[in-house]
Design a protein around this motif. Structure first.
Motif, PDB file in Angstrom:
ATOM      1  N   SER A  20     -20.691 -82.648 -50.584  1.00  0.00           N
ATOM      2  CA  SER A  20     -21.381 -81.669 -49.838  1.00  0.00           C
ATOM      3  C   SER A  20     -21.258 -80.342 -49.833  1.00  0.00           C
ATOM      4  CB  SER A  20     -22.527 -82.868 -48.954  1.00  0.00           C
ATOM      5  OG  SER A  20     -21.188 -82.775 -47.932  1.00  0.00           O
ATOM      6  N   PHE A  21     -22.204 -79.754 -49.348  1.00  0.00           N
ATOM      7  CA  PHE A  21     -21.907 -77.936 -49.224  1.00  0.00           C
ATOM      8  C   PHE A  21     -21.962 -78.336 -47.645  1.00  0.00           C
ATOM      9  CE2 PHE A  21     -24.622 -73.722 -47.068  1.00  0.00           C
ATOM     10  CZ  PHE A  21     -23.550 -73.445 -47.255  1.00  0.00           C
ATOM     11  N   VAL A  22     -21.350 -77.265 -46.785  1.00  0.00           N
ATOM     12  CA  VAL A  22     -21.155 -77.661 -45.476  1.00  0.00           C
ATOM     13  C   VAL A  22     -21.452 -76.518 -44.979  1.00  0.00           C
ATOM     14  CG1 VAL A  22     -18.808 -77.350 -43.322  1.00  0.00           C
ATOM     15  CG2 VAL A  22     -18.785 -78.332 -45.211  1.00  0.00           C
ATOM     16  N   ASP A  23     -23.060 -76.283 -44.030  1.00  0.00           N
ATOM     17  CA  ASP A  23     -23.834 -75.709 -43.986  1.00  0.00           C
ATOM     18  C   ASP A  23     -23.577 -75.487 -42.599  1.00  0.00           C
ATOM     19  OD1 ASP A  23     -26.241 -74.139 -42.620  1.00  0.00           O
ATOM     20  OD2 ASP A  23     -27.414 -75.539 -44.009  1.00  0.00           O
ATOM     21  N   GLU A  24     -22.863 -73.721 -42.539  1.00  0.00           N
ATOM     22  CA  GLU A  24     -22.202 -73.412 -40.846  1.00  0.00           C
ATOM     23  C   GLU A  24     -23.913 -73.422 -39.875  1.00  0.00           C
ATOM     24  OE1 GLU A  24     -19.507 -70.411 -41.448  1.00  0.00           O
ATOM     25  OE2 GLU A  24     -18.334 -71.093 -43.184  1.00  0.00           O
ATOM     26  N   VAL A  25     -24.821 -72.567 -40.495  1.00  0.00           N
ATOM     27  CA  VAL A  25     -26.059 -72.565 -39.498  1.00  0.00           C
ATOM     28  C   VAL A  25     -26.754 -73.390 -38.996  1.00  0.00           C
ATOM     29  CG1 VAL A  25     -27.948 -71.232 -39.050  1.00  0.00           C
ATOM     30  CG2 VAL A  25     -26.209 -70.490 -41.030  1.00  0.00           C
ATOM     31  N   ALA A  26     -26.985 -74.831 -40.273  1.00  0.00           N
ATOM     32  CA  ALA A  26     -27.039 -76.363 -39.524  1.00  0.00           C
ATOM     33  C   ALA A  26     -26.164 -77.269 -38.267  1.00  0.00           C
ATOM     34  CB  ALA A  26     -27.636 -77.308 -40.856  1.00  0.00           C
ATOM     35  N   LEU A  27     -25.057 -77.016 -38.672  1.00  0.00           N
ATOM     36  CA  LEU A  27     -23.935 -77.858 -37.605  1.00  0.00           C
ATOM     37  C   LEU A  27     -23.695 -76.508 -36.027  1.00  0.00           C
ATOM     38  CD1 LEU A  27     -21.032 -78.184 -40.347  1.00  0.00           C
ATOM     39  CD2 LEU A  27     -22.406 -79.536 -38.573  1.00  0.00           C
ATOM     40  N   CYS A  28     -23.893 -75.324 -36.267  1.00  0.00           N
ATOM     41  CA  CYS A  28     -23.976 -74.530 -35.314  1.00  0.00           C
ATOM     42  C   CYS A  28     -25.395 -74.983 -33.507  1.00  0.00           C
ATOM     43  CB  CYS A  28     -24.036 -72.881 -35.184  1.00  0.00           C
ATOM     44  SG  CYS A  28     -22.042 -72.618 -36.241  1.00  0.00           S
TER      45      CYS A  28
ATOM     46  N   PRO B 293     -14.330 -69.163 -52.273  1.00  0.00           N
ATOM     47  CA  PRO B 293     -14.961 -67.667 -51.569  1.00  0.00           C
ATOM     48  C   PRO B 293     -16.311 -67.349 -52.374  1.00  0.00           C
ATOM     49  CG  PRO B 293     -12.281 -67.353 -52.907  1.00  0.00           C
ATOM     50  CD  PRO B 293     -13.411 -69.356 -53.264  1.00  0.00           C
ATOM     51  N   ARG B 294     -16.561 -66.761 -51.115  1.00  0.00           N
ATOM     52  CA  ARG B 294     -18.498 -66.437 -52.155  1.00  0.00           C
ATOM     53  C   ARG B 294     -19.246 -67.885 -52.004  1.00  0.00           C
ATOM     54  NH1 ARG B 294     -14.867 -63.854 -54.379  1.00  0.00           N
ATOM     55  NH2 ARG B 294     -15.734 -64.446 -56.368  1.00  0.00           N
ATOM     56  N   ARG B 295     -18.753 -68.961 -51.391  1.00  0.00           N
ATOM     57  CA  ARG B 295     -19.543 -70.078 -51.165  1.00  0.00           C
ATOM     58  C   ARG B 295     -19.432 -70.526 -50.353  1.00  0.00           C
ATOM     59  NH1 ARG B 295     -19.370 -73.581 -56.141  1.00  0.00           N
ATOM     60  NH2 ARG B 295     -21.401 -74.325 -55.266  1.00  0.00           N
ATOM     61  N   GLY B 296     -18.453 -70.290 -49.672  1.00  0.00           N
ATOM     62  CA  GLY B 296     -18.271 -71.369 -48.067  1.00  0.00           C
ATOM     63  C   GLY B 296     -17.393 -72.603 -48.462  1.00  0.00           C
ATOM     64  N   CYS B 297     -17.967 -73.794 -47.796  1.00  0.00           N
ATOM     65  CA  CYS B 297     -16.847 -74.587 -48.160  1.00  0.00           C
ATOM     66  C   CYS B 297     -17.697 -75.945 -47.948  1.00  0.00           C
ATOM     67  CB  CYS B 297     -16.431 -74.955 -45.928  1.00  0.00           C
ATOM     68  SG  CYS B 297     -15.554 -73.877 -45.429  1.00  0.00           S
ATOM     69  N   PHE B 298     -17.274 -76.998 -48.742  1.00  0.00           N
ATOM     70  CA  PHE B 298     -17.568 -78.241 -48.745  1.00  0.00           C
ATOM     71  C   PHE B 298     -16.655 -78.958 -49.191  1.00  0.00           C
ATOM     72  CE2 PHE B 298     -19.228 -74.051 -51.736  1.00  0.00           C
ATOM     73  CZ  PHE B 298     -20.365 -74.852 -52.097  1.00  0.00           C
ATOM     74  N   VAL B 299     -17.075 -80.496 -49.047  1.00  0.00           N
ATOM     75  CA  VAL B 299     -16.301 -81.496 -48.439  1.00  0.00           C
ATOM     76  C   VAL B 299     -16.633 -81.902 -49.938  1.00  0.00           C
ATOM     77  CG1 VAL B 299     -16.234 -83.671 -47.129  1.00  0.00           C
ATOM     78  CG2 VAL B 299     -18.405 -82.434 -46.689  1.00  0.00           C
ATOM     79  N   ASN B 300     -14.418 -82.381 -49.409  1.00  0.00           N
ATOM     80  CA  ASN B 300     -13.848 -82.309 -50.772  1.00  0.00           C
ATOM     81  C   ASN B 300     -13.958 -83.629 -51.041  1.00  0.00           C
ATOM     82  OD1 ASN B 300     -11.626 -81.177 -51.856  1.00  0.00           O
ATOM     83  ND2 ASN B 300     -10.433 -80.696 -50.361  1.00  0.00           N
TER      84      ASN B 300
END
Length: 221
Positions: free
Chosen positions: A29-37, A64-71
């Motif tokens: 899953s994508f780690v949504d930084e805005v939502a987490l903040c 890069p250019r996509r963000g973080c994802f749970v491995n």
């Protein structure tokens, strides 16, 4: 939930790690930084520092250019990690057999009694928790901080997949038998026997996960 105090990024990392292990942040899953903040009521800085920690642990990957994802733990990951952790935890069992006091063994016996009750009741989550406590106790009894450190790092990755193996047909009973074999060797102060039994236990965990993967592939086909 508002996080405060010093070392905020450490607390954020702990929170996210727990959510990953619980499945709230699912593999891939994508780690949504805005939502987490917004949810944690923090700024981007501690979150990004926390994500660096989780990336170093292998729980999160940065694209890069996509963000973080749970491995996601791949079959190759499991093939590479299990032989290593089997050697390491085997060595812990070896050292624990030499160091454990009568009181230590009595405490382990209580844990194994709880493990047997969970197995009889087919309470997989409880079984896993007690199983984890037994492994932790043996690592502690080995009293080797270098072993503990490396095993701890690897177990964070395996924790993403380990619970699944108990759902393989017959695995719960097999796992219990393996644990009792390790404990019997510990009680006998048989260091080599404890090491061999622990290595067998970890190796069979990998075999159970492999069998589950085969079953899932057959269902998808």
């Amino acid at each position: 939930m508002r996080l405060v105090h010093n070392s905020l990024h450490v607390q954020v990392a702990d929170t996210l790690r727990q959510e990953i292990f619980a499945g709230s942040l699912a593999p891939g899953s994508f780690v949504d930084e805005v939502a987490l903040c917004e949810r944690l009521e923090i700024s981007r800085t501690p979150l990004r520092e926390a994500l660096k920690v989780l990336t170093a642990e292998g729980l999160v990957r940065h694209e890069p250019r996509r963000g973080c994802f749970v491995n996601e733990v791949t079959e190759r990951d499991l093939d590479e990690i299990f032989p290593v952790i089997a050697l390491l935890e085997g060595r812990c069992a070896h050292e624990a057999a030499l160091r454990a006091s009568d009181a230590d063994l009595a405490a382990l016996e209580t844990l194994h009694e709880q493990l047997q009750k969970a197995a009889r009741g087919k309470r997989i989550v409880d079984y896993y928790d007690i199983n984890f406590a037994i492994h932790e106790a043996i690592i502690t009894l080995a009293d080797n901080r270098w072993l503990a450190q490396v095993i701890g790092d690897l177990r964070k990755i395996l924790k993403l997949a380990r619970l699944q193996q108990l759902h393989a047909p017959g695995r719960l009973t097999q796992s219990l038998s393996e644990h009792l074999a390790v404990f019997a060797a510990l009680k006998a102060r048989d260091a080599e026997g404890a090491e061999a039994a622990m290595r067998t236990h970890l190796t069979r965990q990998r075999e159970a996960l492999r069998e589950l993967a085969r079953q899932q592939n057959r269902r998808l086909a």
